[in-house]
Design a protein around this motif. Structure first.
Motif, PDB file in Angstrom:
ATOM      1  N   LYS A 163       0.821  -1.201   0.000  1.00  0.00           N
ATOM      2  CA  LYS A 163       0.000   0.000   0.000  1.00  0.00           C
ATOM      3  C   LYS A 163       0.861   1.260   0.000  1.00  0.00           C
ATOM      4  N   LEU A 164       1.887   1.302   0.828  1.00  0.00           N
ATOM      5  CA  LEU A 164       2.734   2.491   0.903  1.00  0.00           C
ATOM      6  C   LEU A 164       3.504   2.718  -0.391  1.00  0.00           C
ATOM      7  N   LEU A 165       3.889   1.641  -1.058  1.00  0.00           N
ATOM      8  CA  LEU A 165       4.568   1.784  -2.340  1.00  0.00           C
ATOM      9  C   LEU A 165       3.621   2.351  -3.398  1.00  0.00           C
ATOM     10  N   ALA A 166       2.376   1.906  -3.395  1.00  0.00           N
ATOM     11  CA  ALA A 166       1.386   2.455  -4.325  1.00  0.00           C
ATOM     12  C   ALA A 166       1.132   3.932  -4.035  1.00  0.00           C
ATOM     13  N   MET A 167       1.094   4.309  -2.766  1.00  0.00           N
ATOM     14  CA  MET A 167       0.912   5.712  -2.403  1.00  0.00           C
ATOM     15  C   MET A 167       2.133   6.536  -2.808  1.00  0.00           C
ATOM     16  N   LEU A 168       3.325   5.951  -2.673  1.00  0.00           N
ATOM     17  CA  LEU A 168       4.545   6.635  -3.099  1.00  0.00           C
ATOM     18  C   LEU A 168       4.538   6.864  -4.609  1.00  0.00           C
ATOM     19  N   VAL A 169       4.165   5.852  -5.369  1.00  0.00           N
ATOM     20  CA  VAL A 169       4.125   5.985  -6.825  1.00  0.00           C
ATOM     21  C   VAL A 169       3.106   7.045  -7.239  1.00  0.00           C
ATOM     22  N   THR A 170       1.955   7.064  -6.582  1.00  0.00           N
ATOM     23  CA  THR A 170       0.940   8.077  -6.878  1.00  0.00           C
ATOM     24  C   THR A 170       1.484   9.476  -6.617  1.00  0.00           C
ATOM     25  N   SER A 171       2.132   9.670  -5.491  1.00  0.00           N
ATOM     26  CA  SER A 171       2.678  10.997  -5.164  1.00  0.00           C
ATOM     27  C   SER A 171       3.816  11.387  -6.095  1.00  0.00           C
ATOM     28  N   VAL A 172       4.646  10.428  -6.465  1.00  0.00           N
ATOM     29  CA  VAL A 172       5.756  10.733  -7.382  1.00  0.00           C
ATOM     30  C   VAL A 172       5.226  11.109  -8.766  1.00  0.00           C
ATOM     31  N   LEU A 173       4.160  10.446  -9.209  1.00  0.00           N
ATOM     32  CA  LEU A 173       3.567  10.814 -10.498  1.00  0.00           C
ATOM     33  C   LEU A 173       3.034  12.248 -10.481  1.00  0.00           C
ATOM     34  N   PHE A 174       2.385  12.633  -9.392  1.00  0.00           N
ATOM     35  CA  PHE A 174       1.936  14.019  -9.264  1.00  0.00           C
ATOM     36  C   PHE A 174       3.129  14.968  -9.222  1.00  0.00           C
TER      37      PHE A 174
END
Length: 151
Positions: free
Chosen positions: A91-102
């Motif tokens: 979950k935290l990796l998915a949240m990290l990827v989402t934030s990095v994309l933004f």
């Protein structure tokens, strides 16, 4: 809506924040940066002032501020959705990827960014950094538990 629905919604929100206190810190930071983006919308754009020679007085960039507020709201809704519906350790990796994309999307415009866009870039950088630290913490805990047998 009835009063009962409002109470149920408030109770659900309170349970969401009560389960993990770090969520409260994240929500406070998000509210701070939303206010910062709105406040920075009143600052003059130095690029427009010195390079484009826009005449005074400069108008409030309402379109940009609304777009940035909608983007922060969308970012937050994606993160909350991932937090609620994902039950795995990824979950935290998915949240990290989402934030990095933004961060990558808004960071591409950083060179001549108006102050409000700079606030958005700083928010996405801070949230990406927070999730990177949390992912690192999870990896360290996994290594400690897996190979050293500690908890």
């Amino acid at each position: 809506m009835t009063i009962k629905t409002h109470k149920r919604f408030a109770k659900t929100v309170m349970n969401y924040f009560r389960s993990k206190p770090l969520r409260v810190v994240f929500a406070i930071l998000w509210i701070f940066f939303v206010g910062l983006i709105i406040a920075l919308g009143f600052e003059p754009n130095p690029y427009a002032l010195h390079v484009l020679d826009d005449p005074e007085p400069h108008s409030y960039p309402i379109e940009l501020v609304v777009i940035l507020l909608m983007a922060t709201l969308f970012h937050l809704s994606l993160l909350v959705t991932l937090d609620i519906y994902m039950r795995s350790r990824w979950k935290l990796l998915a949240m990290l990827v989402t934030s990095v994309l933004f961060l990558l999307y808004f960071g591409m415009m950083a060179m001549h960014a108006p102050p409000s866009l700079g606030g958005m870039i700083f928010w996405t950088f801070l949230s990406s950094l927070l999730f990177l630290l949390l992912c690192f913490w999870q990896v360290c805990l996994f290594v400690l538990r897996r190979f050293l047998g500690r908890s």
